[in-house]
Design an enzyme around this catalytic site. Structure first.
Site, PDB file in Angstrom:
ATOM      1  N   ASN A 224       0.903  -1.205   0.238  1.00 23.30           N
ATOM      2  CA  ASN A 224      -0.356   0.245  -0.120  1.00 23.30           C
ATOM      3  C   ASN A 224       0.621   0.982   0.303  1.00 23.30           C
ATOM      4  OD1 ASN A 224      -2.204  -1.764   0.085  1.00 23.30           O
ATOM      5  ND2 ASN A 224      -2.370  -1.508   2.480  1.00 23.30           N
ATOM      6  N   HIS A 274      -1.067  -7.141   5.258  1.00 22.21           N
ATOM      7  CA  HIS A 274      -2.608  -6.804   7.039  1.00 22.21           C
ATOM      8  C   HIS A 274      -1.850  -7.690   8.229  1.00 22.21           C
ATOM      9  CE1 HIS A 274      -5.529  -6.470   2.596  1.00 22.21           C
ATOM     10  NE2 HIS A 274      -5.023  -5.586   3.539  1.00 22.21           N
ATOM     11  N   TYR A 283       0.176  -8.606  -3.124  1.00 16.58           N
ATOM     12  CA  TYR A 283       1.101  -7.606  -2.094  1.00 16.58           C
ATOM     13  C   TYR A 283       2.468  -7.486  -2.977  1.00 16.58           C
ATOM     14  CZ  TYR A 283      -3.715  -6.300   0.145  1.00 16.58           C
ATOM     15  OH  TYR A 283      -5.284  -5.891  -0.598  1.00 16.58           O
TER      16      TYR A 283
END
Length: 801
Positions: A224, A274, A283
């Site tokens: 992210n 996460h 990711y």
């Protein structure tokens, strides 16, 4: 900073790039190129912002390709078809309230991202040489009008920073699509549009270190963070704002060091997102891909990434990401929710990683560059998905490697990789690989969220996926929507009915057990799991001993009070549509008709074209041959509801309802035929089980000089004694030496003594964790506090007496 493991490590890279060394350089203005992109910017040589825009546009589109080259034919046709479909859905009415007739705006944040992503498809058709709409001024105007509309009506500064729905759409999905589209059309934008688009992006993403949701703010991490850095950097190039680029580049640095908790890259090659999910394949791949692309886009400018810890990116490429790709397919064990997406197969994720490694290669030193290119070429030659079916950008980047005779195609490596930080293991031999997925108090059983991966409950219950050269589409051919989710291969699970997505959005249902992991010498391994079933009373112990031609699997202490049956799944094989692979049990050819059959006291079984299975302690084996029908929508509500049917052959041991201290053992022989399996079953020296109980599980293989024991509790098994829970793997070599591999998978041993009742002359190599060693008639190794070593293998070498 955490230390780096010895496996396949790389030296410090020469990281300062020149534009000529970047993945695409500045060949974008069409000089010497057969096809000039419509976005070509002649100012790139003098303007650093134009350099970044040009290099980024080439990464997105493929740059100056030769549209007459047949390698692009299918990709150009696919892009034309996609663009036609998108254009047909455009709402062009004067009073429109949405950009596309099927994507209403104002309530669903995903529709904002989807609208801008569709515009990007049209922009690619406009900018790519050889498409039916290449350079089409009318199409360009439609895209410009569309961006104007979305920025004025949906992606607007009037909204709160989290907008509505999913934060990801506002801060990553929508701005990336908007700026990539704007970049492709840059010469036609004009100052007013650039200012409007940049203002919208700035509103939602002013700071790449912060995620804003309705519930509050949080610090961005892992993939992210890199996605947010990408937004800021490309927005800075779009609006000629050096401060934005500088801020984005600076925010990359915190993601480069190894982490010891939470999201990011670990020194053992694991990647978590996460907090509790093994996510190298999605990711993690986004993180690596963003770094690679930004390195390429910024090459030759004053903003190029020069943080010395970017060396970890190259380590990641070789030691974290390449080991979880098999024949060009990203392993499901590290793909999380992506396994429930029909549009994101293991092959697609593998191709994406190949593109990332190829993008990284020009920034590496010559030796590593050759290694990366060789790895990529091997994947491309073995993947079931041809390169020509990829995007124009992928082909532009990868076709040169595939066709370069000076680049040898790397074969699949042989060896073992254990990833303690994410409870995953990959064992590779010639012609096959096995991946093992586990769960602990550190790693969740599975992740659901966004109505995805609704039935992945038992992924972490020891799922063992057998990958074969001869069947490279096993898990990509409709496996996840059609497989029995209660009988994933290798798992021990209760048949207690579970609700779709049980646990809630983005839940990481974790056991409370800590003993999960093992020890490896890089070739063989002993792996164990203190099992707790998800949402269940099920407990037990599972072990895998990974050998030269087999995986020995032991299950013990299996106890449950759910009021339902508990099974250990030896294998659950997708035979594809119409598959009729023969099953042989103890020499008898079994019927190929559908149904369930039980074999009492089975010694071995073999599935034609798949594997042989030996049962050292005999077993009551159940075989189910059945067609199974399901849809991707069943496991992911955003996917197609069209039913799929695949034929399955499932082999399992039924422990009964509410078993108490049940056990079983089996040996998987990948690729073995019936005769080979029968011979292995008769060779008792090849599978000597030393222990298979709740406290210890261990084996001895004389032909390999191998003894391995998982001590879930202190004790003595065969010639090995452990004073505390530990994993011990010992190999005696023909040169008179032996290696003793010890690990503390539970990360709880403040002191550990391992005794090998075997004459030893001296210790010749020792790890720092070894505080004392006694040789002679027995070997006694004393270890200090192992709790901080995150389950890593401690290897000692000795000279035998």
């Amino acid at each position: 900073m955490a230390s780096r493991p010895p496996y396949g490590t790389v030296s410090r890279r020469g990281l300062l790039l020149t534009a000529g060394a970047s993945a695409f350089g500045l060949a974008l203005a069409g000089t010497g190129a057969a096809g000039t992109p419509a976005y070509a910017d002649t100012a790139a040589d003098a303007d650093p912002y134009a350099t970044v825009r040009a290099q980024w546009a080439a990464l997105v589109s493929g740059g100056a390709i030769d549209p007459a080259d047949a390698v692009y034919t299918a990709a150009l046709a696919a892009l034309d078809s996609q663009a036609a479909t998108v254009a047909a859905a455009l709402d062009t009415t004067a009073a429109r309230t949405r950009l596309f007739t099927d994507l209403p705006l104002g309530a669903d944040s995903a529709n904002v991202t989807a609208s801008l992503t569709r515009l990007q498809t049209l922009a690619l058709a406009y900018a790519t040489p050889g498409t039916a709409r290449s350079g089409d001024a009318a199409l360009r105007q439609q895209v410009l009008d569309g961006m104007d509309f979305v920025v004025a009506q949906a992606y607007t500064t009037d909204l709160p920073r989290y907008g509505y729905g999913n934060w990801w759409d506002w801060q990553i999905g929508a701005p990336q699509a908007l700026q990539d589209t704007a970049n492709l059309l840059y010469p036609a934008l004009g100052d007013a549009r650039i200012a409007a688009y940049c203002a919208a992006i700035d509103h939602f993403v002013p700071d790449p270190t912060v995620i804003v949701q309705a519930s509050g703010t949080s610090v961005s991490t892992g993939a992210n963070r890199l996605d947010l850095c990408r937004v800021l950097i490309i927005r800075g190039a779009l609006g000629a704002d050096a401060s934005k680029i500088t801020t984005g580049v600076a925010a990359i640095s915190p993601t480069l060091p190894f982490v010891t908790t939470g999201d990011g890259l670990y020194a053992d090659g694991s990647f978590l997102q996460h907090t509790y999910i093994a996510y190298t394949g999605t990711y993690g791949a986004i993180w690596l891909g963003d770094v690679a692309k930004l390195m390429s886009a910024l090459a030759g400018t004053s903003w190029q990434i020069s943080d010395p810890q970017v060396d970890n990116v190259f380590f990641a490429a070789t030691d974290a990401f390449a080991p979880v790709v098999y024949n060009g397919l990203m392993l499901d064990a590290v793909r999380g929710r992506a396994v429930s997406r029909a549009t994101e197969s293991g092959a697609a994720d593998g191709l994406s990683l190949a593109r990332t490694l190829a993008t990284l290669a020009p920034a590496a030193d010559p030796q590593l560059r050759a290694r990366l290119n060789s790895t990529v070429k091997g994947w491309l030659q073995r993947t079931p998905t041809p390169l020509t079916s990829g995007s124009v950008a992928s082909i532009a980047l990868l076709d040169g490697i595939l066709g370069d005779s000076s680049v040898p195609a790397a074969a699949e490596p042989v060896g073992h990789r254990l990833f303690p930080a994410m409870d995953r293991a990959v064992h590779r031999r010639k012609g096959w690989a096995a991946s093992i997925s586990m769960a602990s108090d550190r790693i969740g059983h599975y992740e659901t969220g966004g109505n995805e991966n609704l039935r992945g409950w038992h992924t972490g219950s020891g799922m063992t996926q057998l990958h074969l050269d001869s069947d490279n589409t096993q898990y990509d051919d409709g496996f996840w929507p059609t497989v029995d989710p209660y009988r994933l291969p290798g798992t021990t699970a209760s048949l207690l009915p579970l609700a779709d997505g049980q646990g809630g959005a983005y839940a990481e249902p974790r056991p409370t057990t800590a003993w999960v992991g093992g020890a490896t010498d890089g070739e063989y391994a002993a792996i164990g799991q203190d099992l707790q079933g998800p949402f269940s009373t099920l407990t037990g112990k599972k072990s895998w001993f990974c050998l030269d031609d087999a995986v020995v699997c032991l299950d013990a202490g299996i106890t449950c009070a759910d009021g339902t049956e508990v099974d250990t799944v030896v294998d659950n094989r997708n035979l594809h549509a119409g598959g009729t692979n023969a099953l042989t049990v103890d020499g008898a050819h079994q019927p190929g008709t559908q149904g369930t059959r039980t074999y009492t006291g089975a010694r071995w079984a073999a599935v034609e074209g798949v594997a042989g299975y030996v049962f050292p302690e005999r077993a009551t084996l159940t075989a189910v041959r059945e067609p199974r029908t399901g849809s991707w929508h069943d496991i992911n509500t955003g996917q197609s509801a069209t039913p799929l049917t695949r034929d399955y052959l499932t082999l399992y041991v039924d422990h009964g309802v509410d078993p108490v201290d049940a056990h079983c053992s089996y040996v998987v022989l990948p690729g073995a035929r019936a005769a080979q399996t029968a011979a292995r079953a008769a060779d008792r020296d090849r599978q000597q089980i030393l222990a298979n109980c709740r406290d210890q599980q261990g084996i001895h293989v004389p032909s390999l000089g191998l003894t391995a024991v998982n001590f879930f509790a202190a004790g003595t098994v065969g010639p090995i004694t452990a004073s505390a829970p530990a994993c011990v793997l010992i190999r005696e070599h023909r040169d008179g030496t032996a290696t003793v591999c010890v690990a503390d998978p539970a990360r709880q041993a403040t002191a550990l003594t391992v005794t090998w009742h075997r004459p030893v002359r001296r210790v010749t190599a020792r790890p720092d964790s070894l505080t004392g060693a006694t040789t002679g008639r027995t070997l006694r190794l004393v270890f200090g506090d192992l709790t901080g070593l995150v389950g890593a293998t401690q290897q000692t070498t000795v000279r035998l007496g």
